[in-house]
Scaffold this active site. Sequence first.
Site, PDB file in Angstrom:
ATOM      1  N   ASP A 176       0.930  -1.319  -0.263  1.00 47.41           N
ATOM      2  CA  ASP A 176      -0.154  -0.089   0.122  1.00 47.41           C
ATOM      3  C   ASP A 176       0.579   1.431  -0.042  1.00 47.41           C
ATOM      4  O   ASP A 176       0.037   2.535   0.074  1.00 47.41           O
ATOM      5  CB  ASP A 176      -0.960  -0.038   1.152  1.00 47.41           C
ATOM      6  CG  ASP A 176      -0.485  -0.025   2.617  1.00 47.41           C
ATOM      7  OD1 ASP A 176       0.859  -0.144   2.665  1.00 47.41           O
ATOM      8  OD2 ASP A 176      -1.257   0.177   3.322  1.00 47.41           O
ATOM      9  N   CYS A 197      -2.333   3.656   6.153  1.00 46.10           N
ATOM     10  CA  CYS A 197      -1.721   2.508   7.113  1.00 46.10           C
ATOM     11  C   CYS A 197      -2.335   2.865   8.570  1.00 46.10           C
ATOM     12  O   CYS A 197      -2.608   1.917   9.378  1.00 46.10           O
ATOM     13  CB  CYS A 197      -0.346   2.989   7.635  1.00 46.10           C
ATOM     14  SG  CYS A 197       0.975   2.639   6.237  1.00 46.10           S
TER      15      CYS A 197
END
Length: 387
Positions: A251, A376
């Site tokens: 990501d 995150c």
Amino acid sequence: MSHLPLSRRTALRGFAAIGGALGLGAAACSPEESVGAGRSTAPGRTPSEEAARRLGAEWESHARTFMSWPALASVWGEDLPYVREDIARIARAVGEYEAVVMAARPDQLAAAQRACGSQVEVVPMAVDDLWARDTVPVFVEDAGKVTGIDFSFNGWGNKQEHTNDAQVGRKLLARYAVPREAAPLVAEGGSFESDGQGTLLITESSIVNANRNPGKSRDRIEDELVETLGVEKVVWLAGVRGEDITDAHVDSLVRFTAPGVVLLDQAHPSTPPDSWSRSADQARAVLSKATDARGRRFEIVDLPQPDLDRITGEGDDFVSTYANFYVANDSVFMPEFGDRKADARAKAILQEHFPKRDVVQVQIDTIASGGGGIHCSTHDQPGKPAA
């Protein structure tokens, strides 16, 4: 100025305190075997069985966003109040578009509620750190019903204190009456990138690794991912081993904006080549030759980083990727690093790819100096928004 003892990018924060040397970088297959796309289905599953379970795309409707209030001074040191300011800033911003649930230790509940405001639901729960993307379960849909897959968070291979974070998945699912399923392997939500149509992007370094899944080959892990997440095709990217605490989650590297379309992190021209830029180059090489679960070739769009001499944050391990953005209901949240030209360029790219959503920039310098980003720090639960 950042006073972090060590960063997530450095990967060793808290490692010595936990004790025991783990085999960072030890893999079940060689680097040469790590490149390319996986098989299209797992053995023993029919297409109809796979279609019954689905890992959605982040741009689909959310019931809520989960977040966690950072608790440990042993992790953040003197930066703890500043990283809390960043987390509260994200929560308030996302809360303008969808429900936000912030898990906080009972003794920190009142302070978290004051910082986040009344629009954010702060719930009492023992947590250790802010990385909800990795500690909250990965949600899949089974015949239209949501199931939470608990991937047994182990502190990214026992690199950080996680006694409480290891229980977050079980507790949240119970609180919100979502069925829980224990995964047959260890992983984190930041490891997975889905197009909602059966394609999964993942870095081999973050999951085919002795610190998560000792003794398991990539083929076995792929079979388990297909079975557990309901995906049809896994596209493997090499990643980077042992240089950040996550072993290079996908990501912060490459993200879908639509089926067949990905944004790829690109280092600023002034940045010397390193393991991270080489990882992006390797990802480009794989994606340029791969196809997705529907047979489409990938359209690859560069997402350039800012000039590190122009950002407002600091630290040798500052994570300056724009790829760690978060797609919420009617919105996209991206970092604002302080390089005005680069910030504006990244916003324009995201706006082009999400034309019907508001693109909101959020200042997260302390989170970034600690090795993370907005994605995150957030975790979406699919479903209809609360009335």
